[in-house]
Design a protein around this motif. Sequence first.
Motif, PDB file in Angstrom:
ATOM      1  N   VAL A 185       0.864  -1.179   0.000  1.00 49.59           N
ATOM      2  CA  VAL A 185       0.000   0.000   0.000  1.00 49.59           C
ATOM      3  C   VAL A 185       0.902   1.231   0.000  1.00 49.59           C
ATOM      4  CG1 VAL A 185      -1.760   1.316   1.224  1.00 49.59           C
ATOM      5  CG2 VAL A 185      -1.867  -1.190   1.182  1.00 49.59           C
ATOM      6  N   ALA A 186       0.738   2.065  -1.006  1.00 49.30           N
ATOM      7  CA  ALA A 186       1.590   3.235  -1.174  1.00 49.30           C
ATOM      8  C   ALA A 186       0.728   4.445  -1.493  1.00 49.30           C
ATOM      9  CB  ALA A 186       2.597   2.983  -2.297  1.00 49.30           C
ATOM     10  N   ALA A 187       1.369   5.601  -1.524  1.00 47.26           N
ATOM     11  CA  ALA A 187       0.730   6.836  -1.977  1.00 47.26           C
ATOM     12  C   ALA A 187       1.763   7.556  -2.824  1.00 47.26           C
ATOM     13  CB  ALA A 187       0.296   7.700  -0.798  1.00 47.26           C
ATOM     14  N   ARG A 188       1.365   7.967  -4.013  1.00 49.00           N
ATOM     15  CA  ARG A 188       2.315   8.642  -4.898  1.00 49.00           C
ATOM     16  C   ARG A 188       2.741   9.993  -4.336  1.00 49.00           C
ATOM     17  NH1 ARG A 188       2.990   5.731  -9.402  1.00 49.00           N
ATOM     18  NH2 ARG A 188       1.302   4.395 -10.138  1.00 49.00           N
ATOM     19  N   ALA A 189       1.961  10.532  -3.423  1.00 50.11           N
ATOM     20  CA  ALA A 189       2.298  11.815  -2.806  1.00 50.11           C
ATOM     21  C   ALA A 189       3.503  11.714  -1.886  1.00 50.11           C
ATOM     22  CB  ALA A 189       1.097  12.327  -2.011  1.00 50.11           C
ATOM     23  N   ARG A 197      10.672  16.428  -5.344  1.00 47.34           N
ATOM     24  CA  ARG A 197       9.644  17.216  -4.661  1.00 47.34           C
ATOM     25  C   ARG A 197      10.146  18.595  -4.246  1.00 47.34           C
ATOM     26  NH1 ARG A 197       8.666  12.054  -4.250  1.00 47.34           N
ATOM     27  NH2 ARG A 197       6.523  11.285  -3.955  1.00 47.34           N
ATOM     28  N   PHE A 198      11.398  18.882  -4.484  1.00 48.31           N
ATOM     29  CA  PHE A 198      12.020  20.055  -3.871  1.00 48.31           C
ATOM     30  C   PHE A 198      11.373  21.364  -4.317  1.00 48.31           C
ATOM     31  CE2 PHE A 198      15.196  23.000  -2.436  1.00 48.31           C
ATOM     32  CZ  PHE A 198      15.668  22.417  -1.272  1.00 48.31           C
ATOM     33  N   ASP A 199      11.343  21.618  -5.605  1.00 46.90           N
ATOM     34  CA  ASP A 199      10.808  22.904  -6.073  1.00 46.90           C
ATOM     35  C   ASP A 199       9.292  22.968  -5.961  1.00 46.90           C
ATOM     36  OD1 ASP A 199      13.416  23.477  -6.592  1.00 46.90           O
ATOM     37  OD2 ASP A 199      13.176  23.780  -8.759  1.00 46.90           O
ATOM     38  N   PHE A 212       2.900  14.739  -9.854  1.00 44.43           N
ATOM     39  CA  PHE A 212       3.087  16.056  -9.259  1.00 44.43           C
ATOM     40  C   PHE A 212       1.794  16.623  -8.678  1.00 44.43           C
ATOM     41  CE2 PHE A 212       6.893  15.966 -12.009  1.00 44.43           C
ATOM     42  CZ  PHE A 212       7.857  16.376 -11.091  1.00 44.43           C
ATOM     43  N   VAL A 213       0.654  16.260  -9.239  1.00 46.74           N
ATOM     44  CA  VAL A 213      -0.622  16.728  -8.687  1.00 46.74           C
ATOM     45  C   VAL A 213      -0.844  16.142  -7.304  1.00 46.74           C
ATOM     46  CG1 VAL A 213      -3.132  16.656  -8.959  1.00 46.74           C
ATOM     47  CG2 VAL A 213      -1.675  17.185 -10.928  1.00 46.74           C
ATOM     48  N   ALA A 243      -1.775  14.246 -17.318  1.00 45.36           N
ATOM     49  CA  ALA A 243      -1.984  15.602 -16.803  1.00 45.36           C
ATOM     50  C   ALA A 243      -1.310  15.819 -15.459  1.00 45.36           C
ATOM     51  CB  ALA A 243      -3.481  15.885 -16.686  1.00 45.36           C
ATOM     52  N   HIS A 244      -0.878  14.746 -14.794  1.00 42.55           N
ATOM     53  CA  HIS A 244      -0.224  14.850 -13.490  1.00 42.55           C
ATOM     54  C   HIS A 244       1.293  14.750 -13.610  1.00 42.55           C
ATOM     55  CE1 HIS A 244      -3.962  13.433 -10.985  1.00 42.55           C
ATOM     56  NE2 HIS A 244      -4.305  14.201 -11.996  1.00 42.55           N
TER      57      HIS A 244
END
Length: 337
Positions: free
Chosen positions: A39-43, A228-230, A269-270, A330-331
Amino acid sequence: MAYVNPAGEFTRDQRYIATRITADGRDGFPVETGRYRLVAARACPWANRAIIVRRLLGLEDALSMGVAGPTHDERSWTFDLDPGGRDPVLGIERLRDAFLARYPDYDKGITVPAIVDVPTGKVVTNDFAQITIDLSTEWREFHRPGAPELYPEKLREQIDEVNEGVFRDVNNGVYRAGFAGTQEAYEQAYQRLFARLDELSERLEGRRYLVGDTITEADVRLFTTLVRFDAVYHGHFKCNRNKLTEMPVLWAYARDLFQTPGFGDTIDFVHIKRHYYEVHRDINPRGIVPAGPDLAGWLSPHGRDRLGGRPFGDGTPPPPPRPAERVPAAHSAEPSR
């Protein structure tokens, strides 16, 4: 739900479930194809590591994956991306349900990545650092032909040393800056973060990868913070001495990995922006999600090939993501794919 420590320094709760899934099953959970669900989350950067390693090693058939939505409340991550808001394999609405199935009085963090035993519906482990190591070392029987050596025995001491500094000052360092409750705690984390990034820039100036001449676990761990930095850490967490795009060596290194199969094609990225800006309301009370940054640069030439190195060593790149696991165009930084 509060994240900032008003007393000063942010300290991560690292009380994870240390049970391991191993080839010999010594903890009661032997490696078996089809038995477990990641179980993961792309965020989440910690979960993103497991998504990348699973892809690189070709474990999709052996270890299924459930993806939680980008936001959560104080109870846990939810499966709001799935029909009916339930994970189609586990049949649960919240990851919390799998933790409570094993530990009814569980009082620690409900975190991703987590691996759940499908037959019982009980969580096995959420020890994110050990999960990716075990996917490399304990799940070998189910690696795809041509899978890379992400944790080669002869380099483990070096990889572990690099990982320790990267975790302390970079992976966790951005959180120590972002969740600091005093100016002093923030500035201390800020200085340590950029001192380490400067050191990593020097290390990578003359070598393509962090350890050896191929991609290893160390590159996976650094990449998930850099990507994720910028979008998040520079503004949301006040890590603003430089953007990644203003640090030439690290920016080229991150683009090199992003353009390597198994890395950039896992990045949403979304989801990343929605998670940080919507969930951390004590930092961003209105939950407004920034429209930027421009992502086009991620696909620009990086020039790192001149340093040599072989991304997958004697192995091969992974095939494209399966349709059900593709990040929506789109993401992504690849809207034309």
